[in-house]
Scaffold this motif. Structure first.
Motif, PDB file in Angstrom:
ATOM      1  N   VAL A   1      24.439 -52.029  -6.696  1.00  0.00           N
ATOM      2  CA  VAL A   1      24.354 -50.697  -7.287  1.00  0.00           C
ATOM      3  C   VAL A   1      23.010 -50.029  -7.027  1.00  0.00           C
ATOM      4  CG1 VAL A   1      26.077 -51.121  -9.065  1.00  0.00           C
ATOM      5  CG2 VAL A   1      23.696 -51.687  -9.512  1.00  0.00           C
ATOM      6  N   GLY A   2      22.221 -50.615  -6.133  1.00  0.00           N
ATOM      7  CA  GLY A   2      20.995 -49.966  -5.703  1.00  0.00           C
ATOM      8  C   GLY A   2      19.820 -50.070  -6.638  1.00  0.00           C
ATOM      9  N   ILE A   3      19.773 -51.084  -7.495  1.00  0.00           N
ATOM     10  CA  ILE A   3      18.620 -51.201  -8.371  1.00  0.00           C
ATOM     11  C   ILE A   3      17.863 -52.511  -8.157  1.00  0.00           C
ATOM     12  CG2 ILE A   3      19.543 -49.663 -10.129  1.00  0.00           C
ATOM     13  CD1 ILE A   3      20.237 -52.118 -11.790  1.00  0.00           C
ATOM     14  N   GLN A   4      18.137 -53.181  -7.059  1.00  0.00           N
ATOM     15  CA  GLN A   4      17.498 -54.469  -6.768  1.00  0.00           C
ATOM     16  C   GLN A   4      15.977 -54.387  -6.864  1.00  0.00           C
ATOM     17  OE1 GLN A   4      18.840 -57.407  -6.293  1.00  0.00           O
ATOM     18  NE2 GLN A   4      17.072 -58.549  -5.589  1.00  0.00           N
ATOM     19  N   ASN A   5      15.379 -53.414  -6.213  1.00  0.00           N
ATOM     20  CA  ASN A   5      13.922 -53.297  -6.198  1.00  0.00           C
ATOM     21  C   ASN A   5      13.436 -52.033  -6.896  1.00  0.00           C
ATOM     22  OD1 ASN A   5      13.430 -55.686  -4.618  1.00  0.00           O
ATOM     23  ND2 ASN A   5      14.312 -54.589  -2.892  1.00  0.00           N
TER      24      ASN A   5
ATOM     25  N   LEU B   1      17.712 -43.419 -17.483  1.00  0.00           N
ATOM     26  CA  LEU B   1      18.933 -43.501 -18.285  1.00  0.00           C
ATOM     27  C   LEU B   1      20.141 -43.069 -17.463  1.00  0.00           C
ATOM     28  CD1 LEU B   1      17.681 -42.217 -21.735  1.00  0.00           C
ATOM     29  CD2 LEU B   1      18.368 -44.538 -21.147  1.00  0.00           C
ATOM     30  N   LYS B   2      19.969 -42.074 -16.622  1.00  0.00           N
ATOM     31  CA  LYS B   2      21.082 -41.618 -15.780  1.00  0.00           C
ATOM     32  C   LYS B   2      21.522 -42.721 -14.823  1.00  0.00           C
ATOM     33  CE  LYS B   2      24.065 -38.796 -14.127  1.00  0.00           C
ATOM     34  NZ  LYS B   2      25.321 -38.695 -14.845  1.00  0.00           N
ATOM     35  N   ARG B   3      20.563 -43.350 -14.154  1.00  0.00           N
ATOM     36  CA  ARG B   3      20.891 -44.427 -13.216  1.00  0.00           C
ATOM     37  C   ARG B   3      21.573 -45.578 -13.953  1.00  0.00           C
ATOM     38  NH1 ARG B   3      16.585 -46.908  -9.058  1.00  0.00           N
ATOM     39  NH2 ARG B   3      17.316 -45.220  -7.763  1.00  0.00           N
ATOM     40  N   LEU B   4      21.069 -45.931 -15.123  1.00  0.00           N
ATOM     41  CA  LEU B   4      21.668 -47.027 -15.885  1.00  0.00           C
ATOM     42  C   LEU B   4      23.071 -46.674 -16.383  1.00  0.00           C
ATOM     43  CD1 LEU B   4      18.486 -48.223 -17.747  1.00  0.00           C
ATOM     44  CD2 LEU B   4      19.783 -49.508 -16.032  1.00  0.00           C
ATOM     45  N   SER B   5      23.307 -45.398 -16.691  1.00  0.00           N
ATOM     46  CA  SER B   5      24.659 -45.005 -17.110  1.00  0.00           C
ATOM     47  C   SER B   5      25.635 -45.159 -15.955  1.00  0.00           C
ATOM     48  CB  SER B   5      24.689 -43.579 -17.671  1.00  0.00           C
ATOM     49  OG  SER B   5      24.408 -42.629 -16.676  1.00  0.00           O
ATOM     50  N   VAL B   6      25.215 -44.847 -14.731  1.00  0.00           N
ATOM     51  CA  VAL B   6      26.064 -45.030 -13.552  1.00  0.00           C
ATOM     52  C   VAL B   6      26.359 -46.519 -13.349  1.00  0.00           C
ATOM     53  CG1 VAL B   6      26.140 -44.819 -11.030  1.00  0.00           C
ATOM     54  CG2 VAL B   6      25.327 -42.906 -12.413  1.00  0.00           C
ATOM     55  N   VAL B   7      25.326 -47.353 -13.467  1.00  0.00           N
ATOM     56  CA  VAL B   7      25.499 -48.799 -13.324  1.00  0.00           C
ATOM     57  C   VAL B   7      26.499 -49.321 -14.355  1.00  0.00           C
ATOM     58  CG1 VAL B   7      24.328 -51.028 -13.571  1.00  0.00           C
ATOM     59  CG2 VAL B   7      23.246 -49.174 -12.295  1.00  0.00           C
ATOM     60  N   ALA B   8      26.457 -48.750 -15.553  1.00  0.00           N
ATOM     61  CA  ALA B   8      27.351 -49.184 -16.630  1.00  0.00           C
ATOM     62  C   ALA B   8      28.752 -48.583 -16.495  1.00  0.00           C
ATOM     63  CB  ALA B   8      26.755 -48.812 -17.986  1.00  0.00           C
ATOM     64  N   GLY B   9      28.958 -47.752 -15.475  1.00  0.00           N
ATOM     65  CA  GLY B   9      30.277 -47.151 -15.272  1.00  0.00           C
ATOM     66  C   GLY B   9      30.578 -46.028 -16.243  1.00  0.00           C
ATOM     67  N   LYS B  10      29.549 -45.357 -16.717  1.00  0.00           N
ATOM     68  CA  LYS B  10      29.720 -44.264 -17.682  1.00  0.00           C
ATOM     69  C   LYS B  10      29.393 -42.934 -17.024  1.00  0.00           C
ATOM     70  CE  LYS B  10      28.806 -47.001 -21.768  1.00  0.00           C
ATOM     71  NZ  LYS B  10      30.054 -46.704 -22.430  1.00  0.00           N
ATOM     72  N   ASP B  11      30.021 -41.889 -17.533  1.00  0.00           N
ATOM     73  CA  ASP B  11      29.753 -40.545 -17.029  1.00  0.00           C
ATOM     74  C   ASP B  11      28.429 -39.987 -17.546  1.00  0.00           C
ATOM     75  OD1 ASP B  11      32.151 -40.488 -15.606  1.00  0.00           O
ATOM     76  OD2 ASP B  11      33.252 -39.675 -17.312  1.00  0.00           O
ATOM     77  N   ASP B  12      28.012 -40.470 -18.691  1.00  0.00           N
ATOM     78  CA  ASP B  12      26.799 -39.956 -19.311  1.00  0.00           C
ATOM     79  C   ASP B  12      26.217 -41.019 -20.234  1.00  0.00           C
ATOM     80  OD1 ASP B  12      24.805 -38.145 -19.821  1.00  0.00           O
ATOM     81  OD2 ASP B  12      26.070 -36.697 -20.849  1.00  0.00           O
ATOM     82  N   VAL B  13      25.015 -40.795 -20.694  1.00  0.00           N
ATOM     83  CA  VAL B  13      24.380 -41.699 -21.649  1.00  0.00           C
ATOM     84  C   VAL B  13      25.052 -41.501 -23.000  1.00  0.00           C
ATOM     85  CG1 VAL B  13      22.208 -42.272 -22.786  1.00  0.00           C
ATOM     86  CG2 VAL B  13      22.201 -41.531 -20.395  1.00  0.00           C
TER      87      VAL B  13
END
Length: 103
Positions: free
Chosen positions: A4-8, A14-26
């Motif tokens: 999901v592109g957060i390795q490094n 919060l936006k990036r983490l919401s995408v990783v969590a499969g959510k449309d928004d926080v």
């Protein structure tokens, strides 16, 4: 994390983490999960922030973050002058805690 592109990634917004969590928004569920990950022992995530002021970016120390959250002001990292309404110039994010790796 690599998929999901957060390795490094240094900054996990919060936006990036919401995408990783499969959510449309926080949402509250995501914030609760992040709170757990940042407060377990040892913490997997650390809260971090940088100040964008007068076209310069400064990484903030934990005490500075606490001060912004407490009274929305912080001393300028170079001049020491108090910056009022500091949250307007602050980007909060998460970072993977030191010593945590996927190896």
């Amino acid at each position: 994390m690599e998929a999901v592109g957060i390795q490094n990634a240094k900054h996990l917004s919060l936006k990036r983490l919401s995408v990783v969590a499969g959510k449309d928004d926080v949402d509250g569920e995501l914030l609760a999960a992040l709170n757990i990950l940042a407060n377990i022992a040892p913490p997997l995530l650390s809260v971090a922030a940088c100040l964008h002021f007068n076209e310069v970016e400064f990484d903030l120390e934990p005490d500075d973050i606490d001060e912004i959250l407490r009274d929305d002001s912080v001393p300028h990292p170079i001049t020491g002058e108090i910056i009022r309404e500091a949250s307007k110039y602050t980007e909060f994010y998460y970072a993977v805690s030191e010593g945590i790796s996927d190896n």
